[in-house]
Design an enzyme around this catalytic site. Structure first.
Site, PDB file in Angstrom:
ATOM      1  N   MET A 158      21.204  25.406 -46.947  1.00 42.37           N
ATOM      2  CA  MET A 158      21.918  24.484 -45.537  1.00 42.37           C
ATOM      3  C   MET A 158      20.164  25.629 -44.489  1.00 42.37           C
ATOM      4  SD  MET A 158      24.793  26.400 -43.608  1.00 42.37           S
ATOM      5  CE  MET A 158      24.563  25.473 -41.624  1.00 42.37           C
ATOM      6  N   LYS A 196      28.273  30.869 -31.937  1.00 43.07           N
ATOM      7  CA  LYS A 196      27.831  32.355 -33.087  1.00 43.07           C
ATOM      8  C   LYS A 196      29.033  32.622 -33.711  1.00 43.07           C
ATOM      9  CE  LYS A 196      24.336  31.207 -32.554  1.00 43.07           C
ATOM     10  NZ  LYS A 196      23.432  29.958 -33.195  1.00 43.07           N
ATOM     11  N   SER A 197      29.670  31.633 -33.707  1.00 45.41           N
ATOM     12  CA  SER A 197      30.685  32.787 -34.540  1.00 45.41           C
ATOM     13  C   SER A 197      30.991  31.941 -35.977  1.00 45.41           C
ATOM     14  CB  SER A 197      32.240  32.617 -34.085  1.00 45.41           C
ATOM     15  OG  SER A 197      31.965  33.043 -33.422  1.00 45.41           O
ATOM     16  N   GLY A 198      29.875  31.331 -36.598  1.00 49.77           N
ATOM     17  CA  GLY A 198      29.442  30.689 -37.590  1.00 49.77           C
ATOM     18  C   GLY A 198      30.126  28.734 -38.319  1.00 49.77           C
ATOM     19  N   HIS A 246      33.769  24.676 -28.385  1.00 45.92           N
ATOM     20  CA  HIS A 246      33.697  26.120 -27.766  1.00 45.92           C
ATOM     21  C   HIS A 246      34.511  26.137 -26.702  1.00 45.92           C
ATOM     22  CE1 HIS A 246      30.761  26.447 -30.972  1.00 45.92           C
ATOM     23  NE2 HIS A 246      30.033  26.603 -29.988  1.00 45.92           N
ATOM     24  N   SER A 279      23.874  37.156 -32.004  1.00 48.04           N
ATOM     25  CA  SER A 279      23.248  35.752 -32.414  1.00 48.04           C
ATOM     26  C   SER A 279      22.913  34.979 -31.287  1.00 48.04           C
ATOM     27  CB  SER A 279      24.498  35.405 -33.660  1.00 48.04           C
ATOM     28  OG  SER A 279      23.840  33.618 -33.620  1.00 48.04           O
ATOM     29  N   SER A 300      26.641  24.706 -49.233  1.00 53.17           N
ATOM     30  CA  SER A 300      27.045  26.151 -47.801  1.00 53.17           C
ATOM     31  C   SER A 300      25.772  26.978 -47.594  1.00 53.17           C
ATOM     32  CB  SER A 300      28.514  25.690 -47.286  1.00 53.17           C
ATOM     33  OG  SER A 300      29.169  26.688 -48.637  1.00 53.17           O
ATOM     34  N   TYR A 337      34.423  34.516 -40.104  1.00 57.85           N
ATOM     35  CA  TYR A 337      32.310  35.059 -40.874  1.00 57.85           C
ATOM     36  C   TYR A 337      32.935  35.842 -41.678  1.00 57.85           C
ATOM     37  CZ  TYR A 337      27.640  34.601 -41.100  1.00 57.85           C
ATOM     38  OH  TYR A 337      26.824  35.203 -41.033  1.00 57.85           O
ATOM     39  N   ASN A 363      28.308  26.092 -37.183  1.00 64.51           N
ATOM     40  CA  ASN A 363      28.152  25.185 -38.403  1.00 64.51           C
ATOM     41  C   ASN A 363      28.299  24.921 -39.895  1.00 64.51           C
ATOM     42  OD1 ASN A 363      25.807  23.373 -36.438  1.00 64.51           O
ATOM     43  ND2 ASN A 363      26.000  24.980 -35.793  1.00 64.51           N
ATOM     44  N   LYS A 382      19.283  34.296 -39.486  1.00 61.39           N
ATOM     45  CA  LYS A 382      19.295  35.824 -40.303  1.00 61.39           C
ATOM     46  C   LYS A 382      21.370  35.247 -41.161  1.00 61.39           C
ATOM     47  CE  LYS A 382      18.448  40.228 -40.035  1.00 61.39           C
ATOM     48  NZ  LYS A 382      18.163  41.354 -39.185  1.00 61.39           N
ATOM     49  N   GLY A 383      22.397  34.770 -41.063  1.00 63.68           N
ATOM     50  CA  GLY A 383      23.210  34.605 -40.804  1.00 63.68           C
ATOM     51  C   GLY A 383      23.670  35.725 -42.350  1.00 63.68           C
TER      52      GLY A 383
HETATM   53  P1  A3P Z   1      23.364  34.855 -36.940  1.00 65.20           P
HETATM   54  O1  A3P Z   1      22.733  34.908 -36.095  1.00 65.20           O
HETATM   55  O2  A3P Z   1      23.518  35.942 -36.893  1.00 65.20           O
HETATM   56  O3  A3P Z   1      21.938  34.739 -38.018  1.00 65.20           O
HETATM   57  P2  A3P Z   1      26.704  28.865 -34.936  1.00 65.20           P
HETATM   58  O4  A3P Z   1      27.051  27.898 -35.864  1.00 65.20           O
HETATM   59  O5  A3P Z   1      28.620  28.947 -34.322  1.00 65.20           O
HETATM   60  O6  A3P Z   1      26.216  28.799 -33.746  1.00 65.20           O
HETATM   61  O7  A3P Z   1      26.618  30.463 -35.889  1.00 65.20           O
HETATM   62  C1  A3P Z   1      25.415  30.993 -35.694  1.00 65.20           C
HETATM   63  C2  A3P Z   1      25.636  31.681 -36.851  1.00 65.20           C
HETATM   64  O8  A3P Z   1      25.612  31.807 -37.910  1.00 65.20           O
HETATM   65  C3  A3P Z   1      23.997  32.129 -36.922  1.00 65.20           C
HETATM   66  O9  A3P Z   1      24.059  33.614 -37.327  1.00 65.20           O
HETATM   67  C4  A3P Z   1      23.103  31.719 -38.209  1.00 65.20           C
HETATM   68  O10 A3P Z   1      22.754  32.829 -39.240  1.00 65.20           O
HETATM   69  C5  A3P Z   1      25.280  31.749 -39.227  1.00 65.20           C
HETATM   70  N1  A3P Z   1      24.969  31.272 -40.241  1.00 65.20           N
HETATM   71  C6  A3P Z   1      24.731  29.182 -40.445  1.00 65.20           C
HETATM   72  N2  A3P Z   1      24.417  29.147 -41.388  1.00 65.20           N
HETATM   73  C7  A3P Z   1      25.456  30.203 -42.104  1.00 65.20           C
HETATM   74  C8  A3P Z   1      25.447  30.261 -43.164  1.00 65.20           C
HETATM   75  N3  A3P Z   1      25.555  29.021 -44.897  1.00 65.20           N
HETATM   76  N4  A3P Z   1      26.046  31.783 -44.267  1.00 65.20           N
HETATM   77  C9  A3P Z   1      26.160  32.553 -42.972  1.00 65.20           C
HETATM   78  N5  A3P Z   1      25.776  32.635 -42.300  1.00 65.20           N
HETATM   79  C10 A3P Z   1      25.254  31.192 -41.606  1.00 65.20           C
END
Ligand code: A3P
Length: 289
Positions: free
Chosen positions: A227, A48-50, A103, A133, A222, A188, A52, A252-253
């Protein structure tokens, strides 16, 4: 066959992992035998740190801004997970240079990393946002124990009783690598604040030269909005057996969503633990402090 219940974890070396998609054998073999090669690029994060988002950026950099790859192949095939059953198999069959995600905490990571020149990108995020997240993610995921409330997940997170274990341990372990030439530490928060500069840093680290137009395309494609529309990247393709619908990884991002979720008491309790566990790091290292 070791554990098949979806309301529990798969335990490996004392740490909880998702039950579905993981196995004791692969976790063990990955750590001890998986060969990371010099030409590989490895993306490491605590969940959940970004992750993807970074995969999307790395794929776009690789293709010089061309969107064919990200629009035709799902994220987990573009950058397979070292430690999952499927990802491990894919990576072992793949010719280099490979892109891969993980991870895994530092101490369980494939040992071959330490003698390889592979480029490693570690992306970190404000742990309170990681917590929030993660609460949404693990509530929707049918891969392991599901929290019943944010308060319950808060307790699990603080104790490290969540998939991949403690955030604090994860970051402490990986920070020991941060001075290595082949390691890039990103956050992030800096990606949010100034994505162009962050992407330029990544290009420089990877030795990739992109034209301004190519860089524009990486930036645009991106972005959160784009996305979220890409079904190869937003988790729309993940089978319903694995995630409750509707679920999108692009939730939410933003930075600071924890303020909309944690109570004052929770935030204070968090800070207390944080200060104890994170003592000793230099000032300015973590952008959320
Ligand atoms: P939130 O749940 O706070 O919205 P991971 O990929 O490590 O599982 O992390 C997911 C988090 O990255 C989610 O956070 C997601 O919304 C955010 N995320 C994914 N794509 C993004 C993008 N293009 N820009 C900003 N945040 C993004």
């Amino acid at each position: 066959e070791l554990i098949t219940m979806t309301d529990d974890y798969l335990w490996f070396e004392g740490l909880p992992f998702p039950v579905i998609g993981y196995s004791y054998e692969v976790l063990k073999e990955a750590g001890s035998q998986f060969v990371i090669k010099d030409e590989d690029t490895v993306l490491v994060t605590y969940p959940k740190s970004g992750t993807n988002w970074l995969v999307e950026i790395l794929c776009l950099i690789h293709s010089h801004g061309d969107t064919k790859w990200i629009q035709s192949v799902p994220t987990w095939e573009r950058s397979p997970w070292i430690e999952t059953d499927e990802g491990y198999k894919l990576l072992n069959e793949r010719e280099g240079p490979r892109l891969m995600s993980s991870h895994l905490p530092f101490h369980l990571f494939p040992k071959s990393l330490f003698t390889s020149k592979a480029k490693v990108i570690y992306i970190m995020r404000n742990p309170k946002d990681v917590l929030v997240s993660g609460y949404y993610h693990w509530t929707m995921a049918k891969l392991c124990k599901q929290p019943e409330s944010l308060e319950q997940y808060f307790q699990w997170f603080m104790q490290g009783n969540v998939s991949y274990g403690s955030w604090f341990e994860h970051i402490r372990g990986w920070m020991s690598m941060r001075h290595r030439e082949n390691v890039l530490l990103l956050s992030y928060e800096e990606l949010q604040k100034d994505p162009r500069s962050a992407i330029e840093r990544i290009c420089q680290f990877l030795g990739k030269k992109l034209t301004p137009e190519e860089l524009d395309s990486v930036l645009k494609n991106s972005s959160f909005q784009v996305m979220k529309q890409n079904k190869m990247s937003n988790f729309e393709m993940v089978p319903e057996a694995l995630f409750t619908r509707p679920f999108l990884i692009t939730r939410k991002g933003i930075s600071g969503d924890w303020k909309n979720h944690l109570t004052v008491a929770q935030a204070e309790a968090f800070d207390k633990v944080y200060q104890e566990k994170m003592a000793g790091f230099p000032k300015g290292l973590f952008p959320w402090e």
